[in-house]
Write a protein that holds these residues in place. Structure first.
Motif, PDB file in Angstrom:
ATOM      1  N   LEU A  28       0.823  -1.214   0.000  1.00 35.82           N
ATOM      2  CA  LEU A  28       0.000   0.000   0.000  1.00 35.82           C
ATOM      3  C   LEU A  28       0.857   1.264   0.000  1.00 35.82           C
ATOM      4  O   LEU A  28       0.486   2.259  -0.631  1.00 35.82           O
ATOM      5  CB  LEU A  28      -0.960  -0.016   1.186  1.00 35.82           C
ATOM      6  CG  LEU A  28      -2.057  -1.086   1.089  1.00 35.82           C
ATOM      7  CD1 LEU A  28      -2.827  -1.182   2.391  1.00 35.82           C
ATOM      8  CD2 LEU A  28      -2.975  -0.815  -0.086  1.00 35.82           C
ATOM      9  N   ALA A  29       1.997   1.210   0.676  1.00 36.42           N
ATOM     10  CA  ALA A  29       2.907   2.357   0.662  1.00 36.42           C
ATOM     11  C   ALA A  29       3.400   2.628  -0.763  1.00 36.42           C
ATOM     12  O   ALA A  29       3.484   3.786  -1.190  1.00 36.42           O
ATOM     13  CB  ALA A  29       4.080   2.122   1.608  1.00 36.42           C
ATOM     14  N   ALA A  34       3.181   6.075  -5.248  1.00 38.06           N
ATOM     15  CA  ALA A  34       3.128   6.349  -6.691  1.00 38.06           C
ATOM     16  C   ALA A  34       1.983   7.301  -7.022  1.00 38.06           C
ATOM     17  O   ALA A  34       2.161   8.278  -7.749  1.00 38.06           O
ATOM     18  CB  ALA A  34       2.972   5.043  -7.466  1.00 38.06           C
ATOM     19  N   ALA A  35       0.796   7.033  -6.471  1.00 37.57           N
ATOM     20  CA  ALA A  35      -0.373   7.863  -6.776  1.00 37.57           C
ATOM     21  C   ALA A  35      -0.200   9.294  -6.295  1.00 37.57           C
ATOM     22  O   ALA A  35      -0.666  10.238  -6.942  1.00 37.57           O
ATOM     23  CB  ALA A  35      -1.625   7.242  -6.161  1.00 37.57           C
ATOM     24  N   LEU A  36       0.487   9.467  -5.177  1.00 36.16           N
ATOM     25  CA  LEU A  36       0.690  10.810  -4.625  1.00 36.16           C
ATOM     26  C   LEU A  36       1.983  11.453  -5.126  1.00 36.16           C
ATOM     27  O   LEU A  36       2.398  12.498  -4.630  1.00 36.16           O
ATOM     28  CB  LEU A  36       0.676  10.751  -3.095  1.00 36.16           C
ATOM     29  CG  LEU A  36      -0.645  10.281  -2.477  1.00 36.16           C
ATOM     30  CD1 LEU A  36      -0.490  10.067  -0.973  1.00 36.16           C
ATOM     31  CD2 LEU A  36      -1.766  11.258  -2.784  1.00 36.16           C
ATOM     32  N   GLN A  37       2.620  10.793  -6.108  1.00 34.14           N
ATOM     33  CA  GLN A  37       3.831  11.304  -6.742  1.00 34.14           C
ATOM     34  C   GLN A  37       4.994  11.482  -5.766  1.00 34.14           C
ATOM     35  O   GLN A  37       5.780  12.412  -5.901  1.00 34.14           O
ATOM     36  CB  GLN A  37       3.534  12.622  -7.462  1.00 34.14           C
ATOM     37  CG  GLN A  37       2.409  12.524  -8.482  1.00 34.14           C
ATOM     38  CD  GLN A  37       2.835  11.872  -9.773  1.00 34.14           C
ATOM     39  OE1 GLN A  37       3.384  12.527 -10.616  1.00 34.14           O
ATOM     40  NE2 GLN A  37       2.600  10.577  -9.919  1.00 34.14           N
ATOM     41  N   VAL A  38       5.098  10.597  -4.772  1.00 36.14           N
ATOM     42  CA  VAL A  38       6.187  10.639  -3.797  1.00 36.14           C
ATOM     43  C   VAL A  38       7.403   9.875  -4.314  1.00 36.14           C
ATOM     44  O   VAL A  38       8.537  10.217  -4.001  1.00 36.14           O
ATOM     45  CB  VAL A  38       5.713  10.069  -2.435  1.00 36.14           C
ATOM     46  CG1 VAL A  38       6.835  10.003  -1.429  1.00 36.14           C
ATOM     47  CG2 VAL A  38       4.555  10.887  -1.895  1.00 36.14           C
ATOM     48  N   ILE A  39       7.163   8.854  -5.117  1.00 37.35           N
ATOM     49  CA  ILE A  39       8.263   8.074  -5.692  1.00 37.35           C
ATOM     50  C   ILE A  39       8.931   8.931  -6.766  1.00 37.35           C
ATOM     51  O   ILE A  39       8.253   9.470  -7.648  1.00 37.35           O
ATOM     52  CB  ILE A  39       7.746   6.744  -6.291  1.00 37.35           C
ATOM     53  CG1 ILE A  39       7.142   5.879  -5.185  1.00 37.35           C
ATOM     54  CG2 ILE A  39       8.858   5.998  -7.017  1.00 37.35           C
ATOM     55  CD1 ILE A  39       6.452   4.633  -5.684  1.00 37.35           C
ATOM     56  N   PRO A  40      10.252   9.079  -6.708  1.00 37.52           N
ATOM     57  CA  PRO A  40      10.931   9.951  -7.688  1.00 37.52           C
ATOM     58  C   PRO A  40      10.873   9.365  -9.106  1.00 37.52           C
ATOM     59  O   PRO A  40      11.422   8.308  -9.375  1.00 37.52           O
ATOM     60  CB  PRO A  40      12.368  10.034  -7.173  1.00 37.52           C
ATOM     61  CG  PRO A  40      12.533   8.889  -6.233  1.00 37.52           C
ATOM     62  CD  PRO A  40      11.172   8.515  -5.733  1.00 37.52           C
ATOM     63  N   ALA A  41      10.199  10.077  -9.995  1.00 39.85           N
ATOM     64  CA  ALA A  41      10.032   9.617 -11.373  1.00 39.85           C
ATOM     65  C   ALA A  41      11.367   9.544 -12.113  1.00 39.85           C
ATOM     66  O   ALA A  41      11.533   8.728 -13.014  1.00 39.85           O
ATOM     67  CB  ALA A  41       9.066  10.539 -12.110  1.00 39.85           C
ATOM     68  N   TYR A 102       1.063  -0.655 -13.337  1.00 43.17           N
ATOM     69  CA  TYR A 102       0.298   0.496 -12.842  1.00 43.17           C
ATOM     70  C   TYR A 102       1.212   1.469 -12.091  1.00 43.17           C
ATOM     71  O   TYR A 102       1.170   2.681 -12.328  1.00 43.17           O
ATOM     72  CB  TYR A 102      -0.841   0.016 -11.942  1.00 43.17           C
ATOM     73  CG  TYR A 102      -1.555   1.136 -11.238  1.00 43.17           C
ATOM     74  CD1 TYR A 102      -2.524   1.883 -11.897  1.00 43.17           C
ATOM     75  CD2 TYR A 102      -1.243   1.471  -9.922  1.00 43.17           C
ATOM     76  CE1 TYR A 102      -3.178   2.931 -11.256  1.00 43.17           C
ATOM     77  CE2 TYR A 102      -1.888   2.518  -9.276  1.00 43.17           C
ATOM     78  CZ  TYR A 102      -2.850   3.244  -9.944  1.00 43.17           C
ATOM     79  OH  TYR A 102      -3.477   4.274  -9.313  1.00 43.17           O
ATOM     80  N   LEU A 103       2.038   0.937 -11.199  1.00 41.78           N
ATOM     81  CA  LEU A 103       2.944   1.791 -10.422  1.00 41.78           C
ATOM     82  C   LEU A 103       3.927   2.524 -11.323  1.00 41.78           C
ATOM     83  O   LEU A 103       4.201   3.713 -11.122  1.00 41.78           O
ATOM     84  CB  LEU A 103       3.696   0.967  -9.382  1.00 41.78           C
ATOM     85  CG  LEU A 103       2.865   0.418  -8.227  1.00 41.78           C
ATOM     86  CD1 LEU A 103       3.703  -0.502  -7.356  1.00 41.78           C
ATOM     87  CD2 LEU A 103       2.257   1.539  -7.412  1.00 41.78           C
ATOM     88  N   TYR A 104       4.454   1.831 -12.311  1.00 43.92           N
ATOM     89  CA  TYR A 104       5.380   2.450 -13.258  1.00 43.92           C
ATOM     90  C   TYR A 104       4.700   3.625 -13.959  1.00 43.92           C
ATOM     91  O   TYR A 104       5.227   4.740 -14.007  1.00 43.92           O
ATOM     92  CB  TYR A 104       5.858   1.406 -14.273  1.00 43.92           C
ATOM     93  CG  TYR A 104       6.671   1.968 -15.410  1.00 43.92           C
ATOM     94  CD1 TYR A 104       7.973   2.415 -15.209  1.00 43.92           C
ATOM     95  CD2 TYR A 104       6.132   2.055 -16.690  1.00 43.92           C
ATOM     96  CE1 TYR A 104       8.722   2.938 -16.256  1.00 43.92           C
ATOM     97  CE2 TYR A 104       6.867   2.577 -17.746  1.00 43.92           C
ATOM     98  CZ  TYR A 104       8.163   3.013 -17.520  1.00 43.92           C
ATOM     99  OH  TYR A 104       8.898   3.526 -18.572  1.00 43.92           O
ATOM    100  N   ARG A 105       3.488   3.398 -14.477  1.00 43.30           N
ATOM    101  CA  ARG A 105       2.778   4.440 -15.221  1.00 43.30           C
ATOM    102  C   ARG A 105       2.377   5.612 -14.318  1.00 43.30           C
ATOM    103  O   ARG A 105       2.560   6.770 -14.673  1.00 43.30           O
ATOM    104  CB  ARG A 105       1.542   3.859 -15.900  1.00 43.30           C
ATOM    105  CG  ARG A 105       0.864   4.851 -16.822  1.00 43.30           C
ATOM    106  CD  ARG A 105      -0.243   4.185 -17.632  1.00 43.30           C
ATOM    107  NE  ARG A 105      -0.639   4.995 -18.749  1.00 43.30           N
ATOM    108  CZ  ARG A 105      -1.432   6.067 -18.655  1.00 43.30           C
ATOM    109  NH1 ARG A 105      -1.892   6.450 -17.494  1.00 43.30           N
ATOM    110  NH2 ARG A 105      -1.751   6.750 -19.731  1.00 43.30           N
ATOM    111  N   VAL A 106       1.840   5.308 -13.168  1.00 42.50           N
ATOM    112  CA  VAL A 106       1.378   6.367 -12.273  1.00 42.50           C
ATOM    113  C   VAL A 106       2.557   7.188 -11.744  1.00 42.50           C
ATOM    114  O   VAL A 106       2.446   8.399 -11.583  1.00 42.50           O
ATOM    115  CB  VAL A 106       0.521   5.795 -11.123  1.00 42.50           C
ATOM    116  CG1 VAL A 106       0.249   6.821 -10.047  1.00 42.50           C
ATOM    117  CG2 VAL A 106      -0.794   5.276 -11.684  1.00 42.50           C
TER     118      VAL A 106
END
Length: 192
Positions: A28-29, A34-41, A102-106
């Motif tokens: 869930l984290a 990813a959805a909240l754009q916390v993971i550095p793209a 999904y995570l990659y795209r988001v």
């Protein structure tokens, strides 16, 4: 199996609820990160053709997962444990592939904007999406518990666990969530 594998399996058998919680929280984290754009793209390569294909590939994965889940349920009702296990592992592999894509795209693109009318977005799409997300979130611990309880015990020992109950909940939530995901896909990419 080596002695180390046996020890790890014995440890995991005694800690299924804790492992379920850890894996659920980590999953869930990742999703919310990813959805909240916390993971550095910038940490991920950007492949435009893949990004464009992911929604369509994930729709196919969702349909396939619905099929493997339904077949898995049918097989356990028929008493075919080996076939049930293979189908449910295939369902989990499909779910994992869906989630990674999904995570990659988001992470790179962000959540999809609804292209339809504002009223449809407000009164149909967003409530439907909220239910889909809630079911997907609720489903995760049930899926992990069912997998961990089955993976750490022999078939005869599984009947002494909550595997059956967790599996029923997981399969039901999975089916509804995957089905709702297909409707969301259709609304985003085919209806509007």
């Amino acid at each position: 199996m080596t002695t180390g594998d046996t020890m790890v399996r014995a440890w995991a058998r005694e800690h299924v609820p804790a492992l379920t919680a850890i894996l659920s929280i980590a999953s869930l984290a990742l999703v919310f990160g990813a959805a909240l754009q916390v993971i550095p793209a910038a940490a991920l390569p950007r492949v435009e053709s893949l990004l464009n294909a992911i929604p369509h590939v994930n729709a196919i994965i969702s349909l396939s997962a619905i099929g493997t889940i339904l077949l898995g349920v049918r097989e356990i009702r028929r008493g075919n444990v080996d076939r049930h296990r293979a189908l449910m592992l295939a369902s989990f592999a499909l779910f994992a592939a869906f989630l990674l894509l999904y995570l990659y795209r988001v992470t790179l693109v962000g959540p999809s904007d609804f292209p339809g009318p504002s009223a449809v977005r407000t009164y149909l799409y967003l409530p439907f999406l909220a239910i889909h997300i809630a079911l997907a979130v609720i489903c995760i611990p049930f899926v992990f518990y069912a997998l961990l309880s089955a993976g750490t015990r022999s078939v005869s020992e599984i009947y002494g666990t909550n595997h059956r109950r967790a599996g029923r909940v997981a399969a039901s939530l999975w089916l509804v969530s995957f089905s709702m995901g297909i409707v969301i896909y259709a609304l985003l990419y085919h209806v509007y």
